[in-house]
Design an enzyme around this catalytic site. Structure first.
Site, PDB file in Angstrom:
ATOM      1  N   CYS A  82       2.971  -4.929   6.790  1.00 33.64           N
ATOM      2  CA  CYS A  82       2.619  -4.704   5.386  1.00 33.64           C
ATOM      3  C   CYS A  82       3.766  -4.017   4.654  1.00 33.64           C
ATOM      4  O   CYS A  82       4.708  -3.511   5.266  1.00 33.64           O
ATOM      5  CB  CYS A  82       1.351  -3.849   5.282  1.00 33.64           C
ATOM      6  SG  CYS A  82      -0.163  -4.793   5.596  1.00 33.64           S
ATOM      7  N   HIS A  86       0.816  -1.208   0.000  1.00 35.02           N
ATOM      8  CA  HIS A  86       0.000   0.000   0.000  1.00 35.02           C
ATOM      9  C   HIS A  86       0.856   1.267   0.000  1.00 35.02           C
ATOM     10  O   HIS A  86       2.063   1.237   0.241  1.00 35.02           O
ATOM     11  CB  HIS A  86      -0.965   0.002   1.198  1.00 35.02           C
ATOM     12  CG  HIS A  86      -0.293   0.053   2.553  1.00 35.02           C
ATOM     13  ND1 HIS A  86       0.102   1.233   3.146  1.00 35.02           N
ATOM     14  CD2 HIS A  86       0.035  -0.935   3.423  1.00 35.02           C
ATOM     15  CE1 HIS A  86       0.642   0.978   4.323  1.00 35.02           C
ATOM     16  NE2 HIS A  86       0.624  -0.333   4.510  1.00 35.02           N
TER      17      HIS A  86
END
Length: 547
Positions: A468, A449
């Site tokens: 992440c 992301h």
């Protein structure tokens, strides 16, 4: 008539069973005797060395009526010498030649060479023993080259790639090697199917040669603070010597050996650039760690990562994929062997390590909500709301039920033990996911992301996330992934990234995403690249390779 029948039956059986054996072929008998053990749990051994692949060996020789392949008429064949050479060469795969009986094999070879000099016949028992050792070595080395010696599933680290199932027929492979009189070609067919493996072997070979002639003192240098050009420091002479050793600087007259001068500054920058550091010329923790690595230490690092390459699944060989090397803080989008996009990434910090696994990227979410994981909500969000009732509105967050219904934060008892709600951050520039996320569903809830904290990409150490992968240029990545659809222009992508609600786009095809952890690799030119072991994972693999 009965005597005649049984006599003919015995003659038929004897001529068929022993058709491949001559009266003088005692190696035949010795091989069969050694392999036909009485207990099914007992493995045959040679001079105390257990044959790890006894079942394969028995089948292989039974199929060829126990005829030997490494010797003929009491004399070693050239193929046996080639097999011994390949056992020795296995160290350039990062493997241990002693795992393949090298010491005992060498002892038998010495005996046979001595016999040759003395014009003395080789003992059949010795020939049979060497026959079994070399065949066991071939099968063992074949499996280790194809699947890796270490089972990644046994590691403490979060390596979620299961050990590959062997697809090669090792008995056929050995039969082909014997028929073609070529061991090397058949073993090489088991290598991982990408060029960096062979290039890595050559680097390991070079490091092995360097280690033999190395005379430097590689005592670790620890710095209390960074050294900048113009500073004077007692560690400078040793650091300069190591830069000279690796070819990043040259010897020249020095008025003050402890002075960090401009010539050494250029060498430090070149060293930093090659080793994935910020080339600022400042000798800090990472630069000192890099210069502490001896040829032996780098050889071991290369060995560990060749093993990791052997673990990689077949999906890595596909034409289109996204590779994220966690240790290099980098994402590469590869299509038809060309790297079309490279971007810096931020990965999980030490106690929130990014896992290593493969998954299929299937969709993109522009202007995403951030559905905050329960663990983060419990540890970070709820305590913050207790201290500051306006925290949620300041962070552009709201609370919803698990069915998606809005909940008034003022109606919630934030001190209660249970919290049957979900906190999410609304789309926008302050959203922790940034303006877009790239989804490849997996059990770790890890994805790629954007991030509003773009200044972090300029840092050298970028292990900062909760697990992440944050990517530096997400709009460019989205444009690259959607290039097959001409309607997704850069303008449309930018518009989708600035909406008040989510825009979900399914990709026209699923793209493999592979999260790697490589602290060494060799590029297409054969140049070595080493990275810091940010999660301290190398030592465990190295210990198992040496075991």
């Amino acid at each position: 008539m009965k005597k005649l029948f049984f006599g003919m039956l015995f003659w038929v059986l004897s001529t068929s069973v022993f058709a491949f054996q001559t009266p003088s072929d005692s190696v035949f008998t010795l091989l069969r005797t050694k392999l036909e053990v009485e207990s099914p749990t007992e493995k045959p051994s040679v001079s105390g060395n257990e044959l790890g692949n006894s079942n394969l060996i028995h089948k292989f020789y039974a199929n060829r009526n126990f005829a030997s392949i490494w010797s003929q008429k009491g004399v070693l064949l050239e193929l046996a010498y080639e097999m011994r050479f390949e056992i020795r060469q296995s160290k350039f795969d990062g493997l241990a030649p002693q795992d393949y009986h090298l010491a005992l094999v060498d002892a038998y070879f010495q005996t046979f060479e001595a016999n040759k000099t003395a014009k003395k016949a080789n003992e059949p028992a010795d020939l049979a023993n060497l026959e079994l050792l070399l065949t066991d070595a071939f099968f063992g080395l074949s499996e280790d080259l194809e699947r890796g010696k270490v089972d990644p599933g046994s590691l403490k680290g979060d390596w979620e790639i299961e050990r590959k199932a062997g697809s090669a027929d090792y008995m056929k492979l050995l039969g082909d090697a014997v028929a073609a009189n070529n061991i090397r070609k058949n073993l090489e067919s088991l290598y991982p199917k990408f060029a960096i493996y062979k290039k890595g072997r050559e680097v390991l070979r070079a490091m092995d040669e360097r280690a033999k002639t190395d005379t430097l003192d590689w005592k670790p240098i620890k710095l209390e603070k960074s050294i900048k050009v113009g500073d004077s420091h007692t560690a400078i002479p040793a650091l300069r010597e190591r830069l000279n050793y690796w070819g990043y600087a040259k010897e020249y007259p020095l008025s003050d050996p402890k002075l960090y001068d401009s010539a050494m500054f250029l060498g430090v920058r070149a060293f930093q650039l090659r080793n994935g550091m910020e080339p600022d010329g400042v000798i800090g923790k990472n630069t000192a760690l890099g210069l502490n690595a001896s040829p032996t230490a780098l050889r071991e690092k290369a060995a560990v990562n060749l093993e990791r390459l052997r673990w990689l699944p077949d999906t890595v060989q596909k034409l289109e994929l996204i590779l994220v090397n966690i240790a290099n803080y980098q994402l590469d989008y590869v299509n038809k062997l060309d790297t079309l996009l490279s971007a810096r990434v931020i990965v999980g910090k030490l106690y929130h390590e990014s896992p290593v696994f493969t998954a299929q990227m299937s969709y993109i979410v522009f202007s995403p909500y951030w559905n905050i994981p329960p663990s983060i909500a419990k540890k970070e969000i709820i305590p913050a709301v207790r201290k500051n009732p306006n925290y949620l509105s300041q962070k552009n967050m709201d609370v919803v039920t698990f069915s998606g219904k809005q909940v008034n934060p003022a109606s919630i008892n934030w001190s209660a033990k249970s919290f049957p709600y979900m906190v999410r951050q609304k789309p926008g520039g302050s959203n922790s996911l940034g303006l877009v996320k790239f989804m490849f569903p997996n059990e770790h809830n890890v994805y790629i992301h954007d991030t509003p904290a773009r200044s972090l990409f300029r840092k050298e150490d970028r292990a900062m996330s909760h697990g992440c992968i944050r990517v530096e240029n997400p709009a460019k990545l989205a444009e690259t992934l959607l290039r097959s659809d001409a309607s997704w222009t850069s303008e449309r992508i930018d518009m989708a990234m600035h909406q008040d609600s989510e825009v979900i786009v399914n990709l026209p095809r699923k793209i493999p995403v592979v999260l790697l952890y490589l602290t060494f690799w060799a590029d297409s030119k054969g140049e070595a690249h080493f990275r810091q072991d940010i999660y301290d994972r190398d030592e465990e693999v190295l210990a198992l390779l040496k075991k």
